[in-house]
Enzyme design. Structure first.
Site, short mmCIF file in Angstrom:
data_model
loop_
_atom_site.label_atom_id
_atom_site.label_comp_id
_atom_site.label_asym_id
_atom_site.label_seq_id
_atom_site.Cartn_x
_atom_site.Cartn_y
_atom_site.Cartn_z
N SER A 215 24.49 42.11 11.40
CA SER A 215 23.07 42.34 11.20
C SER A 215 22.55 43.28 12.28
CB SER A 215 22.30 41.02 11.24
OG SER A 215 21.91 40.74 12.56
N LYS A 216 21.31 43.70 12.07
CA LYS A 216 20.71 44.67 12.99
C LYS A 216 20.56 44.11 14.40
CE LYS A 216 18.33 47.18 9.41
NZ LYS A 216 17.19 47.94 9.01
N ARG A 217 20.58 42.80 14.50
CA ARG A 217 20.38 42.19 15.82
C ARG A 217 21.69 42.00 16.59
NH1 ARG A 217 16.84 40.61 12.49
NH2 ARG A 217 18.33 39.22 11.49
#
Ligand code: GLU
Length: 445
Positions: A215-217
């Site tokens: 994910s982007k995190r």
């Protein structure tokens, strides 16, 4: 070589450029370069509420940094430079296609929104990566008609994406596997518009090592992070190539020209790619080691300038970079490794001072060595080493008892490049001055 291949990277500027997006851009670019075709950048910015200027900027910065140049677009001020296509500037094109679909009876209004009436057939996709897949779209419960225009007149992704791929004459759509379920709907639109769809290649998802979807995190997800930390762009690009593709011979560090010649769509893996930041780090280290000094200097310069190091001229910088290069893992470390070569205001590491300079007799030893260095005929690595060793014998101490305090007295740190190389580059005057100064300060304590 040139061909009619036309591919595009079509990001929606809603967040920062992440590894998945960059890998999609890269595979499109590789395919264009492999075939001698064209690579196009199209910013899919029809969702006004979610788009940001910063996100668009991050896309440019990331693509430019990775060296993924695009071949076409509105001409910019500089000759030969192109801007990307923006969907927000192409309203007239979409209206034209909208009217065409409406006139042919493919659309109906529903609560102010416009929907596309699915022919409710089976759509067969011959994907260049995933193989042949049949999608049975007969059931409206599981495959509802898609909206193509919102009640406020805004366009929905599926429609403008297809229209632009038609208008821009795309021959191949290479995109993440997360779009696979959209593709049958897109094929229905092509058919309704009477246009042969492009070939599709859905590239595998990127998973974390624990198998979860990246994910982007997640750490290492943002391309901006690699830029800030001082990865070499060619190393990150090399690593991204391995996320779903490989030369099939276990090599991991490959020149981009070789990757371009080996790359092809049927060679993309069907299995998900596993993201491994340690491997990226290792590849980066390999690139930094093998890199020419000129390239190393070029990549280090932004970090050196940002740190405000007054190095004078590039000629003064090169010998310093030459001796620290092999120690650097990320380019943002460079300033800390070179600052003391360009300023007498040496920053002393408290622990290094305590462990080496504050040892009994250190001041005397520094003065003794400084005197011999002052009298040295040739200021060379060999002479500096021989003199230090001879001095240790004379004083009856281990060489380490001269090496460590000398290093800390001139650099403030206990780690650094080879001591004799460091002294050679620092020069006699600065070396002797700093050794004596440290000795005097210790004696005064
Ligand atoms: N704007 C879409 C995205 O960012 C593009 C998908 C495609 O490449 O067709 O996911």
């Amino acid at each position: 070589m040139s061909s009619n291949v036309r591919v595009r990277f079509a990001p929606s500027p809603t967040g920062y450029l992440h590894v998945g997006g960059a890998r999609t851009a890269l595979f499109n670019w590789l395919y264009a370069r492999h075939t001698g075709g064209k690579f196009i950048l199209r910013i899919e910015d029809t969702d006004k509420a979610r788009n940001t200027v910063e996100a668009t900027q991050a896309i440019y910065d990331g693509l430019r940094w990775l060296g993924l140049d695009w071949d076409e677009g509105p001409q910019l001020e500089n000759e030969g430079e192109y801007g990307p296509y923006f969907q927000s500037e192409r309203e007239a094109v979409y209206l034209r296609y909208f009217e065409q679909l409406k006139a042919a009876g493919h659309l109906y209004e529903d609560g102010g929104a416009w929907r596309f009436r699915s022919p409710r057939k089976t759509v067969v996709l011959e994907d260049l990566v995933c193989g042949k897949i049949s999608f049975d779209l007969s059931n409206p419960m599981t495959h509802p008609d898609i909206t193509i225009r919102r009640p406020d007149g805004g366009w929905i992704f599926h429609f403008v994406n297809v229209v632009d791929d038609i208008e821009m004459k795309m021959t191949h759509v290479i995109r993440g596997e997360d779009h696979l379920s959209n593709t049958p709907k897109h094929i229905e639109l092509y058919q309704a518009l009477g246009v042969e769809p492009p070939r599709f290649a859905h590239i595998p998802l990127i998973l974390n090592r624990d198998g979860s979807k990246m994910s982007k995190r997640d750490q290492g997800a943002s391309i901006a992070g690699y830029i800030e930390q001082g990865y070499a762009p060619e190393a990150v690009r090399n690593y991204l190539c391995l996320l779903g593709w490989s030369p099939k011979d276990n090599r991991e560090v490959l020149d981009i020209d070789e990757i371009i010649s080996l790359f092809d769509l049927p060679k993309i893996n069907r299995r998900s790619a596993s993201f491994d930041l340690d491997k990226c780090y290792w590849i980066n280290g390999q690139y930094l080691l093998q890199m020419s000094l000129d390239r190393f200097a070029e990549l280090s310069l932004p970090f050196i300038d940002k740190a405000g190091i007054a190095y004078g001229s590039p000629d003064a910088l090169k010998p310093v970079l030459a001796i620290v290069k092999e120690k650097i893992k990320h380019l943002n470390e460079v300033p800390a490794w070179i600052g003391y070569f360009f300023s007498d205001a040496v920053e002393f590491d408290a622990e290094a001072v305590e462990k080496t300079l504050r040892k009994p007799g250190a001041a005397g030893r520094l003065n003794a060595l400084a005197a011999r260095y002052e009298a040295l005929d040739a200021w060379t690595v060999e002479a500096l080493e021989a003199t230090l060793k001879a001095t240790a014998v004379e004083l009856g101490v281990k060489t380490g008892e001269l090496i460590h305090p000398t290093r800390v007295s001139v650099s403030g740190r206990s780690v650094g490049p080879s001591l004799y190389h460091m002294l050679e580059v620092l020069g006699r005057e600065r070396t002797v001055r700093r050794m004596r100064k440290a000795a005097a300060e210790l004696a005064a304590e």
